[in-house]
Design a protein around this motif. Sequence first.
Motif, PDB file in Angstrom:
ATOM      1  N   ASP A  26       0.809  -1.223   0.000  1.00 16.94           N
ATOM      2  CA  ASP A  26       0.000   0.000   0.000  1.00 16.94           C
ATOM      3  C   ASP A  26       0.839   1.269   0.000  1.00 16.94           C
ATOM      4  O   ASP A  26       0.453   2.281  -0.612  1.00 16.94           O
ATOM      5  CB  ASP A  26      -0.922   0.033   1.221  1.00 16.94           C
ATOM      6  CG  ASP A  26      -2.044  -0.989   1.151  1.00 16.94           C
ATOM      7  OD1 ASP A  26      -2.107  -1.763   0.174  1.00 16.94           O
ATOM      8  OD2 ASP A  26      -2.866  -1.025   2.097  1.00 16.94           O
ATOM      9  N   GLU A  27       1.969   1.249   0.701  1.00 17.47           N
ATOM     10  CA  GLU A  27       2.709   2.478   0.964  1.00 17.47           C
ATOM     11  C   GLU A  27       3.961   2.655   0.105  1.00 17.47           C
ATOM     12  O   GLU A  27       4.465   3.779  -0.016  1.00 17.47           O
ATOM     13  CB  GLU A  27       3.113   2.526   2.444  1.00 17.47           C
ATOM     14  CG  GLU A  27       1.912   2.546   3.383  1.00 17.47           C
ATOM     15  CD  GLU A  27       2.310   2.420   4.853  1.00 17.47           C
ATOM     16  OE1 GLU A  27       3.540   2.478   5.141  1.00 17.47           O
ATOM     17  OE2 GLU A  27       1.413   2.247   5.692  1.00 17.47           O
ATOM     18  N   GLU A  28       4.449   1.571  -0.502  1.00 19.04           N
ATOM     19  CA  GLU A  28       5.720   1.684  -1.221  1.00 19.04           C
ATOM     20  C   GLU A  28       5.698   1.124  -2.637  1.00 19.04           C
ATOM     21  O   GLU A  28       6.144   1.788  -3.576  1.00 19.04           O
ATOM     22  CB  GLU A  28       6.826   0.940  -0.444  1.00 19.04           C
ATOM     23  CG  GLU A  28       7.125   1.482   0.926  1.00 19.04           C
ATOM     24  CD  GLU A  28       8.292   0.753   1.560  1.00 19.04           C
ATOM     25  OE1 GLU A  28       9.341   0.586   0.903  1.00 19.04           O
ATOM     26  OE2 GLU A  28       8.156   0.322   2.725  1.00 19.04           O
ATOM     27  N   TRP A  29       5.226  -0.086  -2.779  1.00 21.01           N
ATOM     28  CA  TRP A  29       5.439  -0.843  -4.014  1.00 21.01           C
ATOM     29  C   TRP A  29       4.767  -0.187  -5.219  1.00 21.01           C
ATOM     30  O   TRP A  29       3.568   0.087  -5.217  1.00 21.01           O
ATOM     31  CB  TRP A  29       4.899  -2.264  -3.839  1.00 21.01           C
ATOM     32  CG  TRP A  29       5.349  -3.229  -4.890  1.00 21.01           C
ATOM     33  CD1 TRP A  29       6.560  -3.820  -4.988  1.00 21.01           C
ATOM     34  CD2 TRP A  29       4.578  -3.736  -5.988  1.00 21.01           C
ATOM     35  NE1 TRP A  29       6.606  -4.665  -6.080  1.00 21.01           N
ATOM     36  CE2 TRP A  29       5.404  -4.629  -6.709  1.00 21.01           C
ATOM     37  CE3 TRP A  29       3.270  -3.503  -6.428  1.00 21.01           C
ATOM     38  CZ2 TRP A  29       4.965  -5.297  -7.844  1.00 21.01           C
ATOM     39  CZ3 TRP A  29       2.832  -4.168  -7.561  1.00 21.01           C
ATOM     40  CH2 TRP A  29       3.667  -5.057  -8.254  1.00 21.01           C
ATOM     41  N   GLY A  30       5.563   0.091  -6.226  1.00 26.14           N
ATOM     42  CA  GLY A  30       5.013   0.600  -7.476  1.00 26.14           C
ATOM     43  C   GLY A  30       4.921   2.108  -7.592  1.00 26.14           C
ATOM     44  O   GLY A  30       4.488   2.627  -8.624  1.00 26.14           O
ATOM     45  N   TYR A  31       5.338   2.818  -6.540  1.00 27.58           N
ATOM     46  CA  TYR A  31       5.280   4.285  -6.590  1.00 27.58           C
ATOM     47  C   TYR A  31       6.649   4.837  -6.973  1.00 27.58           C
ATOM     48  O   TYR A  31       7.678   4.366  -6.464  1.00 27.58           O
ATOM     49  CB  TYR A  31       4.843   4.849  -5.242  1.00 27.58           C
ATOM     50  CG  TYR A  31       3.498   4.331  -4.791  1.00 27.58           C
ATOM     51  CD1 TYR A  31       2.449   4.158  -5.706  1.00 27.58           C
ATOM     52  CD2 TYR A  31       3.268   3.986  -3.470  1.00 27.58           C
ATOM     53  CE1 TYR A  31       1.216   3.674  -5.306  1.00 27.58           C
ATOM     54  CE2 TYR A  31       2.032   3.503  -3.057  1.00 27.58           C
ATOM     55  CZ  TYR A  31       1.010   3.342  -3.981  1.00 27.58           C
ATOM     56  OH  TYR A  31      -0.203   2.857  -3.579  1.00 27.58           O
ATOM     57  N   PRO A  32       6.705   5.822  -7.862  1.00 31.05           N
ATOM     58  CA  PRO A  32       7.984   6.285  -8.407  1.00 31.05           C
ATOM     59  C   PRO A  32       8.925   6.853  -7.346  1.00 31.05           C
ATOM     60  O   PRO A  32       8.515   7.632  -6.485  1.00 31.05           O
ATOM     61  CB  PRO A  32       7.573   7.350  -9.428  1.00 31.05           C
ATOM     62  CG  PRO A  32       6.188   7.749  -9.040  1.00 31.05           C
ATOM     63  CD  PRO A  32       5.563   6.553  -8.428  1.00 31.05           C
ATOM     64  N   ALA A 189      -0.946   4.559  -8.312  1.00 30.11           N
ATOM     65  CA  ALA A 189       0.390   4.404  -8.877  1.00 30.11           C
ATOM     66  C   ALA A 189       0.471   5.048 -10.258  1.00 30.11           C
ATOM     67  O   ALA A 189       1.461   5.701 -10.601  1.00 30.11           O
ATOM     68  CB  ALA A 189       0.760   2.927  -8.948  1.00 30.11           C
ATOM     69  N   GLU A 190      -0.563   4.861 -11.054  1.00 28.70           N
ATOM     70  CA  GLU A 190      -0.570   5.421 -12.399  1.00 28.70           C
ATOM     71  C   GLU A 190      -0.574   6.945 -12.360  1.00 28.70           C
ATOM     72  O   GLU A 190       0.131   7.604 -13.139  1.00 28.70           O
ATOM     73  CB  GLU A 190      -1.787   4.908 -13.169  1.00 28.70           C
ATOM     74  CG  GLU A 190      -1.688   5.047 -14.678  1.00 28.70           C
ATOM     75  CD  GLU A 190      -0.534   4.252 -15.276  1.00 28.70           C
ATOM     76  OE1 GLU A 190      -0.074   4.660 -16.361  1.00 28.70           O
ATOM     77  OE2 GLU A 190      -0.078   3.253 -14.670  1.00 28.70           O
ATOM     78  N   ALA A 195       2.479  12.031 -12.997  1.00 25.97           N
ATOM     79  CA  ALA A 195       2.892  13.338 -12.477  1.00 25.97           C
ATOM     80  C   ALA A 195       4.388  13.398 -12.223  1.00 25.97           C
ATOM     81  O   ALA A 195       4.927  14.494 -11.973  1.00 25.97           O
ATOM     82  CB  ALA A 195       2.131  13.630 -11.178  1.00 25.97           C
ATOM     83  N   PHE A 196       5.058  12.279 -12.281  1.00 26.01           N
ATOM     84  CA  PHE A 196       6.478  12.200 -11.938  1.00 26.01           C
ATOM     85  C   PHE A 196       7.334  12.683 -13.091  1.00 26.01           C
ATOM     86  O   PHE A 196       7.138  12.294 -14.239  1.00 26.01           O
ATOM     87  CB  PHE A 196       6.821  10.742 -11.592  1.00 26.01           C
ATOM     88  CG  PHE A 196       8.252  10.523 -11.193  1.00 26.01           C
ATOM     89  CD1 PHE A 196       8.711  10.900  -9.936  1.00 26.01           C
ATOM     90  CD2 PHE A 196       9.137   9.917 -12.055  1.00 26.01           C
ATOM     91  CE1 PHE A 196      10.032  10.674  -9.558  1.00 26.01           C
ATOM     92  CE2 PHE A 196      10.463   9.679 -11.693  1.00 26.01           C
ATOM     93  CZ  PHE A 196      10.909  10.071 -10.428  1.00 26.01           C
ATOM     94  N   THR A 197       8.293  13.530 -12.787  1.00 28.95           N
ATOM     95  CA  THR A 197       9.251  13.992 -13.791  1.00 28.95           C
ATOM     96  C   THR A 197      10.596  13.296 -13.533  1.00 28.95           C
ATOM     97  O   THR A 197      11.247  13.552 -12.538  1.00 28.95           O
ATOM     98  CB  THR A 197       9.445  15.502 -13.717  1.00 28.95           C
ATOM     99  OG1 THR A 197       8.193  16.164 -13.928  1.00 28.95           O
ATOM    100  CG2 THR A 197      10.454  15.968 -14.772  1.00 28.95           C
TER     101      THR A 197
END
Length: 202
Positions: A26-32, A189-190, A195-197
């Motif tokens: 929930d808190e870490e996996w897959g987030y940039p 995550a998407e 939004a991630f640069t």
Amino acid sequence: MVFIGEDGVSRCTWCASHPEYIRYHDEEWGYPVSDDTRLFEKICLEGFQSGLSWWTILQKRENFRAAFEGFDFHKVAHFGQSDIERLLQDKGIVRHRGKIAATINNAARAIEMQAEFGSLAAFFWRYEGREEARHIEGVPSVTETSKRLSKDLKKRGWNFVGPTTCYAFMQAMGLVNDHHPDCAHHAKAEALRAAFTPPSIV
């Protein structure tokens, strides 16, 4: 596949076995991630996982952090033979001589990479796998992008960075979104990835 938790939230099935696994999902996996220390930690821990389960590594993660100076690669690069022998006696981590030596070696390679690209993030995010989001038949363990990343790292002298290890790293650090489409965290995550640069090479 997904499961519905006691809180009514749908999640990827792989995290169903333990609350700590759910928190990680929930808190870490897959987030940039763009932080160099976190990226170095993860690629090293994925190397330690080789032949083991991620659950084994996750349970020992705080011990690994203590053993390897918080994965500050500028510090780890200065570890010597006495440190290897010390770590081989540390019951809190995976006591594998080759993997411990690889972490020290990779720390030196990370410093070189940081000097060349400006950051580890600038290097790793060149391998973002937008075209390799979840396959219809399920999540792969290796992709063409992870093969290229592995080959590039090995060429630069890194160890314990095979294609499977690299893809697990890519999944965890958000270089690809492999949350199941029916998982409640897929959209988050998407959105974060959109939004991630990615850091630029300096």
